[in-house]
Structures are given as C-alpha cells and as structure tokens.
Design a protein around this motif. Structure first.
Motif, PDB file in Angstrom:
ATOM      1  N   ALA A  30       0.858  -1.183  -0.043  1.00 53.06           N
ATOM      2  CA  ALA A  30       0.041   0.133  -0.201  1.00 53.06           C
ATOM      3  C   ALA A  30       0.957   1.243   0.035  1.00 53.06           C
ATOM      4  O   ALA A  30       0.531   2.374  -0.445  1.00 53.06           O
ATOM      5  CB  ALA A  30      -0.966   0.031   1.217  1.00 53.06           C
ATOM      6  N   TRP A  48      -9.849   2.290   5.386  1.00 52.57           N
ATOM      7  CA  TRP A  48      -9.849   1.081   5.736  1.00 52.57           C
ATOM      8  C   TRP A  48     -10.017   0.436   7.227  1.00 52.57           C
ATOM      9  O   TRP A  48     -10.188  -0.670   7.517  1.00 52.57           O
ATOM     10  CB  TRP A  48      -8.387   0.426   5.095  1.00 52.57           C
ATOM     11  N   PHE A  80     -10.228   5.810  -5.271  1.00 51.86           N
ATOM     12  CA  PHE A  80      -9.730   4.903  -6.227  1.00 51.86           C
ATOM     13  C   PHE A  80     -10.032   5.575  -7.662  1.00 51.86           C
ATOM     14  O   PHE A  80      -9.112   5.264  -8.540  1.00 51.86           O
ATOM     15  CB  PHE A  80     -10.373   3.524  -6.124  1.00 51.86           C
ATOM     16  N   GLN A 107       0.647  -6.478  -3.651  1.00 51.54           N
ATOM     17  CA  GLN A 107      -0.676  -6.879  -2.527  1.00 51.54           C
ATOM     18  C   GLN A 107      -1.694  -5.809  -2.961  1.00 51.54           C
ATOM     19  O   GLN A 107      -2.521  -5.836  -2.285  1.00 51.54           O
ATOM     20  CB  GLN A 107       0.045  -6.487  -1.278  1.00 51.54           C
ATOM     21  N   HIS A 127      -3.877 -10.098  -4.253  1.00 49.32           N
ATOM     22  CA  HIS A 127      -4.926  -9.772  -3.571  1.00 49.32           C
ATOM     23  C   HIS A 127      -6.051  -9.220  -4.549  1.00 49.32           C
ATOM     24  O   HIS A 127      -7.099  -8.815  -4.060  1.00 49.32           O
ATOM     25  CB  HIS A 127      -4.777  -8.763  -2.573  1.00 49.32           C
ATOM     26  N   LEU A 203       5.185  -5.945   5.521  1.00 47.23           N
ATOM     27  CA  LEU A 203       5.686  -7.135   5.436  1.00 47.23           C
ATOM     28  C   LEU A 203       5.234  -8.085   6.713  1.00 47.23           C
ATOM     29  O   LEU A 203       5.924  -8.963   7.179  1.00 47.23           O
ATOM     30  CB  LEU A 203       7.063  -7.323   5.339  1.00 47.23           C
ATOM     31  N   ASN A 226      10.850   1.465   2.737  1.00 45.22           N
ATOM     32  CA  ASN A 226       9.755   1.760   3.448  1.00 45.22           C
ATOM     33  C   ASN A 226      10.053   2.895   4.655  1.00 45.22           C
ATOM     34  O   ASN A 226      10.919   2.645   5.062  1.00 45.22           O
ATOM     35  CB  ASN A 226       9.212   0.350   4.370  1.00 45.22           C
ATOM     36  N   ARG A 227       8.860   3.706   4.799  1.00 45.27           N
ATOM     37  CA  ARG A 227       9.306   4.701   5.809  1.00 45.27           C
ATOM     38  C   ARG A 227       9.294   4.318   7.518  1.00 45.27           C
ATOM     39  O   ARG A 227      10.097   5.059   7.918  1.00 45.27           O
ATOM     40  CB  ARG A 227       8.373   6.043   5.514  1.00 45.27           C
ATOM     41  N   GLU A 228       8.875   3.232   7.436  1.00 44.37           N
ATOM     42  CA  GLU A 228       9.033   2.655   8.827  1.00 44.37           C
ATOM     43  C   GLU A 228       9.639   1.193   8.719  1.00 44.37           C
ATOM     44  O   GLU A 228       9.812   0.807   7.663  1.00 44.37           O
ATOM     45  CB  GLU A 228       7.521   2.338   9.422  1.00 44.37           C
ATOM     46  N   ALA A 242      12.759   5.659   3.960  1.00 44.33           N
ATOM     47  CA  ALA A 242      12.548   7.040   3.398  1.00 44.33           C
ATOM     48  C   ALA A 242      11.131   6.916   2.519  1.00 44.33           C
ATOM     49  O   ALA A 242      10.592   5.989   2.398  1.00 44.33           O
ATOM     50  CB  ALA A 242      13.602   7.377   2.648  1.00 44.33           C
ATOM     51  N   ASP A 243      10.675   8.145   1.951  1.00 43.26           N
ATOM     52  CA  ASP A 243       9.686   8.167   1.159  1.00 43.26           C
ATOM     53  C   ASP A 243      10.048   7.456  -0.335  1.00 43.26           C
ATOM     54  O   ASP A 243      10.739   7.753  -0.854  1.00 43.26           O
ATOM     55  CB  ASP A 243       9.226   9.618   0.913  1.00 43.26           C
TER      56      ASP A 243
END
Ligand code: NAD
Ligand code: ZN
Length: 254
Positions: A30, A48, A80, A107, A127, A203, A226-228, A242-243
């Motif tokens: 996402a 969501w 969307f 995904q 998905h 993940l 991933n930023r986190e 990072a972004d």
C-alpha cells in the motif's frame, strides 16, 4: 526525520543496486500508492480502518452483507477512481521496459501498476483488483458501473445476469483462498530473481510476506524501501527508511 542528505545517500545506494540488476523482481504494498491519495492500511482514520473488513463467509452468507460491501466500495470510488500512478509506479514501469526487472508482485488492488503501463503478463496481483467485479460462480466479469446502476435504486446487491451467482469486486477477501496461479507465479519470480525490491509494505501479511524471505534464501539481494521499519529489515542487504516517491525520483532522476 529524513534529511536531504539521507535521501541523497539512500538514492545512491539504490541506484548502485539498480545499475547491476539484471533480473529483478519488485514486490509492492500500500505504501507505493499513498502519494496517489490512497491511504495505506494503517493510516489513522483511513477508509480501511473505519470498518471491520467483511470476510468472505459473511459476504456469501447474506444479501445484506453484500449490499454493505457494495455501499463501502462505491463510497471509496472517489479515492480509487481519481488516483493516478505515482513516482514509484513510474520508476518500476521504466525498469521493466528497460529489461532490468522481470516482474512485479503486488498486494495492492488499485490497478495503478497497469495504469502506469505494466503489461498483465508481468504483473502478479496477490489480492486481486477492486477496479472491476466478477461472478463468484461462473467468473463473468462486470464493470463497476454495471453493478452501480443496479445497486443504486434500492441498495440491493445484484446477482450474475448469466447464472444468478453472487457478484463481488475481484479482490481476495479475508477468508477467501489465495489465487493459486498468482501464488505460483510469485513463487517462481521470487526463486529466480537476482534482486528483490520490497517496496511500501509492512511485510506482516502472510503468505505474501514469505516471498522476500524465499528470494533471499535463494540468493537474491534483498532491498527494503519503507518509511517505517518492517518485520524483515534484519535479513535485508539494503534497508531504506524513506519516502518511496522521493527516493526513486532521486535514484532514477525521474
Ligand atoms: P500496510 O499498510 O501494512 O503497509 C504499508 C507500509 O507502507 C507501512 O509500513 C507504511 O509505513 C509504508 N508507507 C506508506 N506510505 C509510504 C511512502 N510514501 N513511502 C514509504 N513508505 C510508505 O500495507 P500492506 O503491507 O501493503 O498490506 C495491507 C493490505 O491491505 C494489503 O494486503 C492490500 O491488499 C490492502 N491495501 C491495498 C491498498 C491499495 O491497493 N492501494 C491500500 C490499502 C490496503
Ligand atoms: Zn455467474
């Protein structure tokens, strides 16, 4: 906080991997679509998180749940329907057309990889896809507008015109079996790649998150963007917090 220097250093590290990549695979979640206006799973107050997802059994069990599912889907259409591919999507489309990337496993259900020009045969949707619907019994495909025309007058979920079966967005719900062909193709891509790029996914969703592990075990260089922090940072060869759009724009000079 990510500084301009951090982005520059991350972009250089990423560019070095991309230059040597010959048969890469990208795995997207996402996070690649947030800059396109589609919130990720965990953003507070996001579409969501407001409602508990309707699982597959509940969808099949009652016409009222099917109507509720369609009500929610059409409420999200503003988000969307307007979304366009971002810098991450465009970067991956370019790497594919350059022949450095063999395929993309996603995904996401938003159709933005296709919108960026990725051919169906190089894309694996784990998905499914929310931009159209199918009959669960006979597989007939329906445009969302077809469903909407029939849903709106009385807020009733329409049945298949061919066989009377239930119609659902072409997504994989909780409790619904994973699509076997997509899983097999994703497994084959993961086993054969030289670089595996995991982009914008926490993940944590299995079995999907098993693919980076499989690729790494088979000898691929594992890159996580991933930023986190993610569940798999500890086994990656390169981790970039990072972004996504920023780092790809800097690495590929988009
Ligand atoms: P997730 O919400 O679990 O993880 C997304 C990750 O992306 C987060 O860790 C977040 O920190 C990171 N992120 C968000 N924006 C970013 C950015 N601009 N740059 C860098 N990192 C960023 O998402 P998931 O792991 O993909 O799993 C959620 C599930 O929900 C998926 O299975 C998917 O089917 C579904 N989903 C799909 C969409 C979509 O199609 N766009 C959106 C939301 C959820
Ligand atoms: Zn049918």
């Amino acid at each position: 906080m990510t500084t301009a220097d951090d982005i520059k250093a991350s972009a250089e590290a990423l560019a070095a991997v991309l230059t040597d990549m010959r048969a890469g695979v990208a795995f997207t979640g996402a996070g690649i679509s947030t800059e396109c206006g589609i919130p990720d799973f965990r953003s507070p107050g996001g579409v969501w998180t407001r409602n508990r997802p309707i699982d597959y059994q509940a969808f099949l069990a009652s016409r009222e749940m099917r109507a509720e599912a369609w009500r929610r889907r059409f409420a999200m259409q503003e988000v969307f329907g307007e979304a366009e591919p971002g810098r991450g999507h465009r970067a991956l489309a370019q790497l594919l057309s350059d022949g450095r990337l063999q395929g993309i496993i996603t995904q996401n259900i938003d159709g933005l990889h296709q919108a960026s020009g990725v051919p169906d045969e190089q894309l694996v949707e784990l998905h499914g896809n929310t931009t159209y619907a199918t009959c669960l019994d006979c597989g007939t495909r329906y445009a969302l507008d077809w469903v909407r025309e029939r849903f709106v007058p009385r807020e009733e979920a329409p049945d298949c015109a061919a066989c009377g079966g239930p119609i659902k967005t072409a997504t994989v719900s909780f409790g619904q079996p994973m699509p076997a062909a997509a899983m097999a193709k994703a497994g084959a891509l993961s086993a054969e790649c030289d670089v595996f790029l995991a982009i914008g996914s926490s993940l944590v969703v299995w079995p999907a998150a098993g693919f980076p592990v499989q690729a790494k075990r088979a000898g691929a260089t594992l890159v996580i963007i991933n930023r986190e922090p993610t569940e798999l940072d500890a086994i990656a060869n390169l981790v970039i917090h990072a972004d996504i759009g920023e780092v790809f724009a800097a690495a590929l000079r988009l």
